[in-house]
Design a protein around this motif. Structure first.
Motif, PDB file in Angstrom:
ATOM      1  N   GLU A 235       0.858  -1.188   0.000  1.00 22.51           N
ATOM      2  CA  GLU A 235       0.000   0.000   0.000  1.00 22.51           C
ATOM      3  C   GLU A 235       0.888   1.230   0.000  1.00 22.51           C
ATOM      4  N   ALA A 236       0.647   2.169  -0.932  1.00 20.10           N
ATOM      5  CA  ALA A 236       1.487   3.357  -1.017  1.00 20.10           C
ATOM      6  C   ALA A 236       0.742   4.466  -1.737  1.00 20.10           C
ATOM      7  N   HIS A 237       1.162   5.708  -1.457  1.00 15.16           N
ATOM      8  CA  HIS A 237       0.707   6.866  -2.218  1.00 15.16           C
ATOM      9  C   HIS A 237       1.700   7.094  -3.361  1.00 15.16           C
TER      10      HIS A 237
ATOM     11  N   ARG B  20      -1.888   9.704  -4.747  1.00 11.47           N
ATOM     12  CA  ARG B  20      -3.047   8.811  -4.784  1.00 11.47           C
ATOM     13  C   ARG B  20      -2.686   7.477  -4.140  1.00 11.47           C
ATOM     14  N   ARG B  21      -3.446   7.079  -3.143  1.00 13.57           N
ATOM     15  CA  ARG B  21      -3.146   5.825  -2.460  1.00 13.57           C
ATOM     16  C   ARG B  21      -3.723   4.658  -3.245  1.00 13.57           C
ATOM     17  N   ARG B  22      -2.904   3.602  -3.389  1.00 16.65           N
ATOM     18  CA  ARG B  22      -3.338   2.458  -4.181  1.00 16.65           C
ATOM     19  C   ARG B  22      -2.588   1.203  -3.745  1.00 16.65           C
TER      20      ARG B  22
ATOM     21  N   HIS C 128      -0.831  -3.066 -10.673  1.00 20.35           N
ATOM     22  CA  HIS C 128      -1.806  -2.752  -9.637  1.00 20.35           C
ATOM     23  C   HIS C 128      -2.140  -3.983  -8.812  1.00 20.35           C
TER      24      HIS C 128
ATOM     25  N   VAL D 251       6.751   8.804  -3.991  1.00 21.10           N
ATOM     26  CA  VAL D 251       6.061   7.698  -3.329  1.00 21.10           C
ATOM     27  C   VAL D 251       6.064   7.969  -1.831  1.00 21.10           C
ATOM     28  N   SER D 252       4.916   7.827  -1.183  1.00 20.16           N
ATOM     29  CA  SER D 252       4.841   8.076   0.258  1.00 20.16           C
ATOM     30  C   SER D 252       3.886   7.072   0.890  1.00 20.16           C
ATOM     31  N   GLY D 253       3.794   7.147   2.205  1.00 21.03           N
ATOM     32  CA  GLY D 253       2.888   6.260   2.928  1.00 21.03           C
ATOM     33  C   GLY D 253       3.368   4.829   3.001  1.00 21.03           C
ATOM     34  N   LEU D 254       4.670   4.599   2.882  1.00 19.40           N
ATOM     35  CA  LEU D 254       5.199   3.240   2.944  1.00 19.40           C
ATOM     36  C   LEU D 254       5.265   2.763   4.389  1.00 19.40           C
TER      37      LEU D 254
ATOM     38  N   GLU E 269       8.815   7.916   2.922  1.00 19.24           N
ATOM     39  CA  GLU E 269       8.558   8.716   1.726  1.00 19.24           C
ATOM     40  C   GLU E 269       9.802   8.744   0.857  1.00 19.24           C
TER      41      GLU E 269
END
Length: 502
Positions: free
Chosen positions: A384-386, A390-392, A428, A462-465, A483
């Motif tokens: 899961e990452a931004h 956009r988070r996906r 994806h 890329v963020s939210g790792l 990030e």
């Protein structure tokens, strides 16, 4: 007969030519069948039998891949087998069914040289000759040395088909021609390295170092490059060659670059070792000399350097090019930046590399890779990452340093190592990760689908790792920060590379 009797003159000429060729065919067959060649009765039937079902050539391919050094030998083996497969398919499904020629009569062939099991298929054309010519031509297109070694065996197999009485000479000649055509057809689908020009721009000025004067080479002993190290010492007697254990490579590179006696930095090892040398060379403004000596040498091969001789020629003449460095910020272990010459990835691939490296010392590289792939693709939760805000869910985020072009149906090589672009591909998240990754591999370089997307970009954020997320770059694995910013250092590195045709 004349045209007035209902037969066209062209048909008369064609009939005469056919009759003469048939007479020649049978005459040559009879001469070969009745002539005794010293050793032929013992060797040629066995050689002909060994080539049944392509077994001889599959064994030769395995030998070339195992005994050869580096990519050219492996490519020669693969291309030879692919050419053989195409030739066999064409002969057995089309050619033999189109011309149903009976086998020669064996009355003139001594019993000692006849095959124990006579073939039951039609005679025209010779499948053995087609396979032999296809394999040899495929090997020759990639490696002149291996092609020259295989050619006499292929010729002997072709002769053996007449000598043992199972084919007419014309069967053999036409089969060989079809085999050569199959090899060139494969080349039309997947070009050889020689067909694709090595990256030649932008040309850079680098000091000419004949004999290696002023060159310091750091060799990674853990890359299994002992033989290549000896080649470097012999080819560049004035160079300073430092052999280091894997854990000491970075320290040795830094020390050599900062010593003041180093006009150029050399490196011998695989992609991970070359990555570390590239970062040091770029930081100190030194040109880099790459000697491929590891298991994987993607950067060197894309650069057009496949042997010690290639690098030595470039060092002697001072020929070099500038190349881009991929960059991710922050870097590993607290460094401001990390660099990649080939690829950067998040998701399943870093996990696969981590598991493979853990298991390889115990069970070997290939089995470890297969088991790691099975473990990773069983259907665990995706990353899961931004990405760009956009988070996906993602199975894979891949960023290549410069755009990877296809070679036929497979991902190929980079034609330009200074294009200023990142080749970004995303798989994806969803069900069946293995099928999704396969679909991504087969998709076009700029395709967009529910499974896979690819774009050519200058930068990616890329963020939210999650903590502990693995990150892979040029085969090295580290822990990703929460990030990341991925971009390019354009033309940041000067690398020795011989001019094409020099």
């Amino acid at each position: 007969m004349s045209a007035s009797h209902g037969i066209h003159p062209a048909e008369t000429v064609r009939g005469r030519v056919t009759a003469r060729l048939s007479a020649w065919d049978r005459e040559v067959f009879h001469r070969v069948a009745t002539r005794h060649w010293p050793g032929g009765d013992r060797v040629l039937p066995r050689l002909s039998h060994a080539a049944d079902h392509g077994v001889l050539w599959l064994g030769a391919a395995a030998g070339i891949a195992l005994l050869g050094r580096g990519g050219p030998s492996r490519r020669a083996a693969v291309r030879g087998v692919a050419s053989l497969a195409l030739a066999s398919a064409a002969i057995n499904t089309v050619a033999k069914r189109s011309v149903r020629r009976a086998r020669p009569v064996l009355d003139a062939v001594p019993l000692v040289r006849q095959l124990k099991k006579q073939p039951f298929t039609t005679s025209f054309p010779s499948g053995h000759s087609a396979s032999a010519a296809a394999f040899t031509t495929g090997v020759l297109l990639e490696s002149g040395g291996w092609g020259a070694a295989v050619a006499p065996v292929a010729a002997a197999v072709a002769v053996s088909r007449v000598y043992t009485g199972v084919h007419y000479p014309s069967d053999v000649l036409v089969g060989a021609a079809l085999g050569v055509g199959a090899a060139y057809a494969v080349r039309g689908i997947v070009p050889t390295r020689s067909q694709l020009p090595a990256p030649g721009r932008p040309h850079a000025t680098a000091p000419a170092l004949p004999g290696g004067e002023g060159l310091v080479v750091v060799a990674n002993t853990g890359a299994g490059s002992g033989d290549t190290t000896a080649l470097v010492r012999n080819a560049l007697p004035r160079a300073e060659v430092l052999e280091c254990a894997p854990d000491d490579v970075s320290r040795a590179l830094e020390k050599a670059a900062a010593s003041g006696r180093c006009a150029a930095l050399g490196v011998l090892g695989g992609d991970g070792t070359i990555n570390r040398a590239a970062a040091v060379a770029a930081e100190h403004g030194l040109p880099l000399a790459v000697f491929p000596g590891g298991t994987l040498n993607h950067f060197a091969y894309d650069l057009g350097v496949e042997s010690v001789h290639d690098t030595c020629r470039a060092l002697t003449s001072g020929d070099a090019v500038r190349v881009d460095l991929g960059r991710f910020t922050p870097g590993p272990d607290g460094a401001p930046h990390g660099y990649f010459l080939n690829t950067f990835s998040l998701g399943v691939y870093p996990e696969l590399v981590r598991l493979r490296e853990r298991w390889a010392p115990r069970i070997g590289g290939w089995p470890a890779g297969v088991l790691a792939a099975w473990r990773v693709l069983r259907g665990e939760h995706p990353l899961e990452a931004h990405v760009h805000g956009r988070r996906r869910p993602l199975w894979l985020l891949f960023a290549g340093n410069c755009v990877y072009r296809r070679m036929g149906p497979t991902p190929g090589r980079r034609h330009d190592l200074a294009d200023g672009l990142l080749d970004v591909r995303v798989v994806h998240g969803g069900r069946l990760p293995g099928l999704r990754l396969l679909a991504a591999a087969l998709a076009g370089p700029l395709s967009k689908s529910p499974v896979h997307a690819a774009e050519q970009l200058r930068r990616v954020r890329v963020s939210g790792l999650a903590p502990g997320t693995p990150l892979a770059y040029d085969g090295e694995v580290t822990e990703a920060p929460p990030e990341l910013f991925i971009d390019k250092a354009d033309e940041a590195l000067t690398v020795y590379r011989p001019r094409a045709g020099a």
